[in-house]
Design a protein around this motif. Structure first.
Motif, PDB file in Angstrom:
ATOM      1  N   MET A   1     -22.877 -12.492  13.675  1.00  0.00           N
ATOM      2  CA  MET A   1     -22.670 -13.848  13.197  1.00  0.00           C
ATOM      3  C   MET A   1     -21.731 -13.798  11.992  1.00  0.00           C
ATOM      4  N   PRO A   2     -20.426 -14.017  12.223  1.00  0.00           N
ATOM      5  CA  PRO A   2     -19.470 -13.920  11.123  1.00  0.00           C
ATOM      6  C   PRO A   2     -19.611 -15.054  10.110  1.00  0.00           C
ATOM      7  N   ARG A   3     -19.310 -14.716   8.881  1.00  0.00           N
ATOM      8  CA  ARG A   3     -19.305 -15.677   7.784  1.00  0.00           C
ATOM      9  C   ARG A   3     -17.846 -15.921   7.411  1.00  0.00           C
ATOM     10  N   ILE A   4     -17.424 -17.182   7.502  1.00  0.00           N
ATOM     11  CA  ILE A   4     -16.019 -17.531   7.313  1.00  0.00           C
ATOM     12  C   ILE A   4     -15.878 -18.420   6.084  1.00  0.00           C
ATOM     13  N   LEU A   5     -15.080 -17.972   5.129  1.00  0.00           N
ATOM     14  CA  LEU A   5     -14.818 -18.715   3.900  1.00  0.00           C
ATOM     15  C   LEU A   5     -13.520 -19.495   4.059  1.00  0.00           C
ATOM     16  N   VAL A   6     -13.575 -20.808   3.736  1.00  0.00           N
ATOM     17  CA  VAL A   6     -12.402 -21.668   3.854  1.00  0.00           C
ATOM     18  C   VAL A   6     -12.161 -22.362   2.512  1.00  0.00           C
ATOM     19  N   PRO A   7     -11.204 -21.871   1.724  1.00  0.00           N
ATOM     20  CA  PRO A   7     -10.882 -22.537   0.457  1.00  0.00           C
ATOM     21  C   PRO A   7     -10.124 -23.834   0.714  1.00  0.00           C
ATOM     22  N   LEU A   8     -10.526 -24.904   0.036  1.00  0.00           N
ATOM     23  CA  LEU A   8      -9.887 -26.207   0.179  1.00  0.00           C
ATOM     24  C   LEU A   8      -9.554 -26.771  -1.196  1.00  0.00           C
ATOM     25  N   ASP A   9      -8.395 -27.418  -1.293  1.00  0.00           N
ATOM     26  CA  ASP A   9      -7.987 -28.004  -2.568  1.00  0.00           C
ATOM     27  C   ASP A   9      -7.977 -29.528  -2.552  1.00  0.00           C
ATOM     28  N   GLY A  10      -8.458 -30.117  -1.470  1.00  0.00           N
ATOM     29  CA  GLY A  10      -8.481 -31.567  -1.373  1.00  0.00           C
ATOM     30  C   GLY A  10      -7.308 -32.133  -0.596  1.00  0.00           C
ATOM     31  N   SER A  11      -6.382 -31.290  -0.181  1.00  0.00           N
ATOM     32  CA  SER A  11      -5.205 -31.770   0.548  1.00  0.00           C
ATOM     33  C   SER A  11      -5.400 -31.631   2.051  1.00  0.00           C
ATOM     34  N   SER A  12      -4.712 -32.485   2.802  1.00  0.00           N
ATOM     35  CA  SER A  12      -4.769 -32.365   4.255  1.00  0.00           C
ATOM     36  C   SER A  12      -4.090 -31.071   4.705  1.00  0.00           C
ATOM     37  N   PHE A  13      -3.138 -30.593   3.914  1.00  0.00           N
ATOM     38  CA  PHE A  13      -2.486 -29.326   4.231  1.00  0.00           C
ATOM     39  C   PHE A  13      -3.516 -28.199   4.251  1.00  0.00           C
ATOM     40  N   ALA A  14      -4.320 -28.095   3.198  1.00  0.00           N
ATOM     41  CA  ALA A  14      -5.352 -27.046   3.131  1.00  0.00           C
ATOM     42  C   ALA A  14      -6.382 -27.224   4.242  1.00  0.00           C
ATOM     43  N   GLU A  15      -6.679 -28.463   4.578  1.00  0.00           N
ATOM     44  CA  GLU A  15      -7.670 -28.755   5.620  1.00  0.00           C
ATOM     45  C   GLU A  15      -7.216 -28.302   7.005  1.00  0.00           C
ATOM     46  N   SER A  16      -5.931 -27.991   7.170  1.00  0.00           N
ATOM     47  CA  SER A  16      -5.465 -27.511   8.469  1.00  0.00           C
ATOM     48  C   SER A  16      -6.086 -26.161   8.826  1.00  0.00           C
ATOM     49  N   ALA A  17      -6.692 -25.478   7.863  1.00  0.00           N
ATOM     50  CA  ALA A  17      -7.393 -24.221   8.139  1.00  0.00           C
ATOM     51  C   ALA A  17      -8.768 -24.472   8.755  1.00  0.00           C
ATOM     52  N   VAL A  18      -9.308 -25.663   8.582  1.00  0.00           N
ATOM     53  CA  VAL A  18     -10.670 -25.952   9.050  1.00  0.00           C
ATOM     54  C   VAL A  18     -10.810 -25.840  10.566  1.00  0.00           C
ATOM     55  N   PRO A  19      -9.923 -26.432  11.382  1.00  0.00           N
ATOM     56  CA  PRO A  19     -10.090 -26.294  12.838  1.00  0.00           C
ATOM     57  C   PRO A  19     -10.023 -24.843  13.306  1.00  0.00           C
ATOM     58  N   VAL A  20      -9.220 -24.040  12.640  1.00  0.00           N
ATOM     59  CA  VAL A  20      -9.108 -22.627  12.993  1.00  0.00           C
ATOM     60  C   VAL A  20     -10.441 -21.930  12.717  1.00  0.00           C
ATOM     61  N   ALA A  21     -10.964 -22.133  11.519  1.00  0.00           N
ATOM     62  CA  ALA A  21     -12.246 -21.523  11.156  1.00  0.00           C
ATOM     63  C   ALA A  21     -13.356 -22.028  12.069  1.00  0.00           C
ATOM     64  N   LEU A  22     -13.337 -23.311  12.378  1.00  0.00           N
ATOM     65  CA  LEU A  22     -14.348 -23.899  13.244  1.00  0.00           C
ATOM     66  C   LEU A  22     -14.318 -23.279  14.637  1.00  0.00           C
ATOM     67  N   GLU A  23     -13.135 -23.095  15.179  1.00  0.00           N
ATOM     68  CA  GLU A  23     -13.016 -22.499  16.514  1.00  0.00           C
ATOM     69  C   GLU A  23     -13.548 -21.068  16.524  1.00  0.00           C
ATOM     70  N   ILE A  24     -13.209 -20.299  15.514  1.00  0.00           N
ATOM     71  CA  ILE A  24     -13.697 -18.917  15.432  1.00  0.00           C
ATOM     72  C   ILE A  24     -15.215 -18.912  15.276  1.00  0.00           C
ATOM     73  N   ALA A  25     -15.726 -19.765  14.398  1.00  0.00           N
ATOM     74  CA  ALA A  25     -17.175 -19.827  14.169  1.00  0.00           C
ATOM     75  C   ALA A  25     -17.913 -20.257  15.434  1.00  0.00           C
ATOM     76  N   ARG A  26     -17.362 -21.211  16.178  1.00  0.00           N
ATOM     77  CA  ARG A  26     -17.989 -21.653  17.433  1.00  0.00           C
ATOM     78  C   ARG A  26     -18.081 -20.505  18.428  1.00  0.00           C
ATOM     79  N   ARG A  27     -16.968 -19.820  18.609  1.00  0.00           N
ATOM     80  CA  ARG A  27     -16.911 -18.739  19.608  1.00  0.00           C
ATOM     81  C   ARG A  27     -17.809 -17.568  19.244  1.00  0.00           C
ATOM     82  N   GLU A  28     -17.934 -17.302  17.959  1.00  0.00           N
ATOM     83  CA  GLU A  28     -18.683 -16.135  17.508  1.00  0.00           C
ATOM     84  C   GLU A  28     -20.066 -16.479  16.955  1.00  0.00           C
ATOM     85  N   ARG A  29     -20.464 -17.753  17.083  1.00  0.00           N
ATOM     86  CA  ARG A  29     -21.743 -18.232  16.556  1.00  0.00           C
ATOM     87  C   ARG A  29     -21.870 -17.899  15.063  1.00  0.00           C
ATOM     88  N   GLY A  30     -20.815 -18.223  14.350  1.00  0.00           N
ATOM     89  CA  GLY A  30     -20.752 -17.911  12.922  1.00  0.00           C
ATOM     90  C   GLY A  30     -21.085 -19.093  12.046  1.00  0.00           C
TER      91      GLY A  30
END
Length: 156
Positions: free
Chosen positions: A1-30
Motif C-alpha cells: 500500500m504505497p503512500r503518496i505525498l502531493v505538495p500543493l500551493d493552492g494553484s490549479s497548476f500544482a493540482e495537476s499532480a492530483v489526478p496522477v497521484a490518484l490514479e497510482i493510489a487507485r491501482r496500488e490501493r495506496g
C-alpha cells in the motif's frame, strides 16, 4: 500500500499532480497525503488566517477525492517549501512524491522550477514530476494518460 505525498500551493497548476497521484493510489490501493506549506515569517492574526486558509483549501481538495477507494489525508506545515517537502516525505514514510513542475526547458536557469529542482536533487524518496500542458483540464476526474515518460538511469 504505497503512500503518496502531493505538495500543493493552492494553484490549479500544482493540482495537476492530483489526478496522477490518484490514479497510482487507485491501482496500488495506496493512500495520498496532500501537503500545503506556509512560507515566510508570518505572525499573529495574519499567520493564523494563512494557516486556516491552507487547511480549508486542502479540506476542499480532499473532499473531491473521497469515495474513490483511496485513503486521503492532509497536512499543513510551515517553513521553506523544498525543505518541508523532503522532511514530510521522510517523516511520513512516503513511497512516492508526485508534484507539478513548469519544466521550462534546458536553456532556462530554473528549468524545473526552484522547489521541484531542489526536491529532485535532494530527495531519497522516488519523485514523479508532472508537466501539465496549459490546455489540460486540472481536475481529479481527469484520467492520467501520459504521452511520454522520462526515466533517468545511472548505468547501475
Amino acid at each position: 500500500m504505497p503512500r503518496i505525498l502531493v505538495p500543493l500551493d493552492g494553484s490549479s497548476f500544482a493540482e495537476s499532480a492530483v489526478p496522477v497521484a490518484l490514479e497510482i493510489a487507485r491501482r496500488e490501493r495506496g493512500e495520498i497525503r496532500l501537503l500545503s506549506i506556509q512560507e515566510g515569517t508570518w505572525t499573529g492574526r495574519a499567520r493564523d488566517a494563512a494557516l486556516h486558509w491552507r487547511s480549508d483549501y486542502l479540506r476542499r481538495t480532499d473532499l473531491g477525492l473521497h469515495g474513490r477507494d483511496v485513503g486521503v489525508d492532509h497536512a499543513v506545515r510551515e517553513g521553506v517549501a523544498e525543505q518541508v517537502i523532503l522532511h514530510e516525505a521522510e517523516d511520513w514514510d512516503a513511497d512516492l512524491i508526485v508534484m507539478a513542475t513548469h519544466g521550462r526547458g534546458a536553456i532556462s536557469d530554473n528549468w524545473l522550477g526552484g522547489v521541484s529542482d531542489h526536491c529532485l536533487r535532494h530527495t531519497r524518496t522516488p519523485l514523479l514530476l508532472v508537466h501539465p500542458r496549459p490546455s489540460e483540464a486540472r481536475s481529479a476526474n481527469r484520467s492520467f494518460l501520459p504521452s511520454r515518460l522520462v526515466v533517468p538511469v545511472d548505468g547501475s
